[in-house]
Design a protein around this motif. Structure first.
Motif, PDB file in Angstrom:
ATOM      1  N   GLU A   1      -2.807   2.561   2.217  1.00 51.39           N
ATOM      2  CA  GLU A   1      -3.142   1.121   2.805  1.00 51.39           C
ATOM      3  C   GLU A   1      -3.658   0.244   1.809  1.00 51.39           C
ATOM      4  OE1 GLU A   1      -5.715  -0.991   5.599  1.00 51.39           O
ATOM      5  OE2 GLU A   1      -4.224   0.991   5.997  1.00 51.39           O
TER       6      GLU A   1
ATOM      7  N   ARG B   1      -0.824  -1.607   1.855  1.00 51.32           N
ATOM      8  CA  ARG B   1      -0.225  -2.587   2.791  1.00 51.32           C
ATOM      9  C   ARG B   1      -1.373  -3.807   2.949  1.00 51.32           C
ATOM     10  NH1 ARG B   1       1.040  -1.726   8.226  1.00 51.32           N
ATOM     11  NH2 ARG B   1       2.400   0.184   6.882  1.00 51.32           N
ATOM     12  N   ARG B   2      -2.979  -3.221   2.462  1.00 52.22           N
ATOM     13  CA  ARG B   2      -3.509  -4.684   2.528  1.00 52.22           C
ATOM     14  C   ARG B   2      -3.587  -6.031   2.293  1.00 52.22           C
ATOM     15  NH1 ARG B   2      -8.348  -1.111   3.096  1.00 52.22           N
ATOM     16  NH2 ARG B   2      -8.125  -1.219   0.932  1.00 52.22           N
TER      17      ARG B   2
ATOM     18  N   GLN C   1       0.025  -6.381   1.225  1.00 54.92           N
ATOM     19  CA  GLN C   1       1.291  -7.501   1.743  1.00 54.92           C
ATOM     20  C   GLN C   1       0.587  -8.649   2.476  1.00 54.92           C
ATOM     21  OE1 GLN C   1       3.329  -2.649   2.637  1.00 54.92           O
ATOM     22  NE2 GLN C   1       4.980  -4.094   2.402  1.00 54.92           N
ATOM     23  N   ARG C   2       0.715  -9.661   2.331  1.00 48.95           N
ATOM     24  CA  ARG C   2       0.350 -10.305   3.267  1.00 48.95           C
ATOM     25  C   ARG C   2       1.789 -11.277   3.160  1.00 48.95           C
ATOM     26  NH1 ARG C   2       1.381 -15.993   1.299  1.00 48.95           N
ATOM     27  NH2 ARG C   2       2.019 -15.351  -0.874  1.00 48.95           N
TER      28      ARG C   2
ATOM     29  N   PHE D   1       3.915  -9.077   4.803  1.00 51.55           N
ATOM     30  CA  PHE D   1       4.199  -8.140   5.751  1.00 51.55           C
ATOM     31  C   PHE D   1       2.860  -8.585   7.084  1.00 51.55           C
ATOM     32  CE2 PHE D   1       3.311  -4.067   6.971  1.00 51.55           C
ATOM     33  CZ  PHE D   1       5.123  -3.466   8.082  1.00 51.55           C
ATOM     34  N   SER D   2       2.027  -8.631   6.940  1.00 58.61           N
ATOM     35  CA  SER D   2       1.321  -8.817   7.511  1.00 58.61           C
ATOM     36  C   SER D   2       1.689  -9.987   8.294  1.00 58.61           C
ATOM     37  CB  SER D   2      -0.148  -9.287   7.094  1.00 58.61           C
ATOM     38  OG  SER D   2       0.201 -10.064   6.581  1.00 58.61           O
ATOM     39  N   ARG D   3       2.097 -11.355   8.215  1.00 56.66           N
ATOM     40  CA  ARG D   3       2.672 -12.090   9.407  1.00 56.66           C
ATOM     41  C   ARG D   3       3.938 -11.520   9.887  1.00 56.66           C
ATOM     42  NH1 ARG D   3       0.698 -15.497   4.983  1.00 56.66           N
ATOM     43  NH2 ARG D   3       3.402 -16.193   4.801  1.00 56.66           N
TER      44      ARG D   3
ATOM     45  N   GLY E   1       6.012  -8.900   9.656  1.00 56.52           N
ATOM     46  CA  GLY E   1       6.312  -7.217   9.378  1.00 56.52           C
ATOM     47  C   GLY E   1       7.956  -7.031   9.032  1.00 56.52           C
TER      48      GLY E   1
ATOM     49  N   GLU F   1       7.231  -8.513  -2.285  1.00 55.14           N
ATOM     50  CA  GLU F   1       7.773  -7.803  -1.277  1.00 55.14           C
ATOM     51  C   GLU F   1       9.551  -8.815  -1.637  1.00 55.14           C
ATOM     52  OE1 GLU F   1       4.123  -8.252   2.579  1.00 55.14           O
ATOM     53  OE2 GLU F   1       4.060 -10.009   0.415  1.00 55.14           O
TER      54      GLU F   1
ATOM     55  N   SER G   1       7.754   1.043   0.278  1.00 52.26           N
ATOM     56  CA  SER G   1       6.832   1.214   1.538  1.00 52.26           C
ATOM     57  C   SER G   1       7.481   2.024   2.541  1.00 52.26           C
ATOM     58  CB  SER G   1       7.013  -0.494   2.168  1.00 52.26           C
ATOM     59  OG  SER G   1       8.199  -0.966   1.949  1.00 52.26           O
TER      60      SER G   1
END
Length: 303
Positions: free
Chosen positions: A171, A174-175, A177-178, A180-182, A184, A203, A234
């Motif tokens: 977690e 994941r938080r 991963q700037r 990736f959050s936009r 995927g 990343e 990941s």
């Protein structure tokens, strides 16, 4: 030597801004369809060129081309050269720069690495030639034995980890991963200290590139070997990711996915702890179980 400084950090931030792009797409949901803007991860080729001294003059070698997400390209080049065994310390690099040769159409897709004059380079030692895919894994390696020959460093440190510390790492990753959050669409490699604090994250569309960027950053900042650290990836844990982590002196490699049989074999051979399917409080330990505590008073689960 081109070491990280204010200008280098600025370039890294500039590159990060180009890691994704907005495109117009058609979204279909059952019988409904509409056009909208979507953000996708950028994938572009990067060529790594090495300049090594021979007979008093620098000689250019085309080392590799990888499909990567732009950003932290100098770290990627340095990390790749380190994990391939071409260099073993930061002072081996005299300078890293983008190609500025006249007539080159994609100057920021070519990185030049100039070795220090005292560093010898044998092209025959390079196990991957000219082209490597961003997710190629072990393909292109001359043999299993040649990879083991490159991986000469053994993990350092006698850290012991509580299961509850490991449980929160995905977690935390994941938080952070700037991109990736936009989008995927990116893999990540994250470095944690022995207390589970996030130290560094990179990343990339290629999981091996993300690891090389991470290790390249550590190398250029003189933070290797990375003893008493945990690296979380990941995706799955491949043989090559274990090899790269071992080269960097990382004692614990964890993955949210499955490890391969060769990854397990190499982790056990080099005394690493290899964890797979790390999802919340549940995970599997495939090597180095002695580093995992059952309680605060336990010395480890043993082999």
């Amino acid at each position: 030597m081109n070491r990280p400084d204010a200008r280098w950090d600025y370039r890294a931030r500039y590159e990060a801004a180009r890691m994704s792009a907005r495109l117009r797409i058609l979204e279909v949901d059952g019988e409904r369809a509409r056009y909208r803007q979507d953000e996708v991860a950028i994938e572009e080729p990067l060529e790594i060129r090495l300049f090594a001294w021979r007979d008093g003059a620098p000689v250019r070698h085309r080392i590799a081309v990888t499909m990567r997400t732009p950003g932290n390209d100098f770290e990627l080049a340095a990390g790749f050269l380190f994990t391939e065994g071409i260099i073993n310390e930061a002072p081996a690099i005299e300078r890293i720069s983008y190609c500025t040769d006249p007539g080159e159409p994609q100057r920021q897709n070519i990185v030049n690495v100039e070795l220090s004059p005292h560093v010898a380079f044998d092209p025959e030692r390079l196990s991957r030639h000219v082209y490597m895919n961003s997710s190629c894994g072990i393909c292109g390696k001359a043999s299993l034995e040649s990879v083991r020959a490159v991986c000469q460093r053994k993990p350092i440190g006698n850290m012991r980890l509580a299961p509850e510390l490991l449980a929160v790492l995905p977690e935390e990753q994941r938080r952070a991963q700037r991109i990736f959050s936009r989008t995927g669409g990116l893999h990540a490699s994250a470095l944690f200290d022995a207390d589970g604090r996030l130290q560094l994250l990179r990343e990339d569309v290629g999981r091996h590139n993300a690891m090389d960027k991470l290790i390249g950053s550590l190398l250029l900042n003189n933070r290797l070997p990375a003893s008493d650290t945990i690296v979380l990836v990941s995706g799955r844990a491949s043989f090559e990711l274990v090899q790269k982590a071992a080269m960097a002196g990382v004692p614990v490699l964890a993955a949210v996915g499955a490890p391969s049989s060769l990854a397990i074999e190499l982790a056990r051979e080099f005394g690493m702890t290899l964890i797979g399917f790390l999802r919340g409080a549940r995970f599997n330990v495939y090597a180095g179980a002695e580093r995992i505590l059952r309680s605060a008073h336990d010395e480890g689960l043993g082999s």
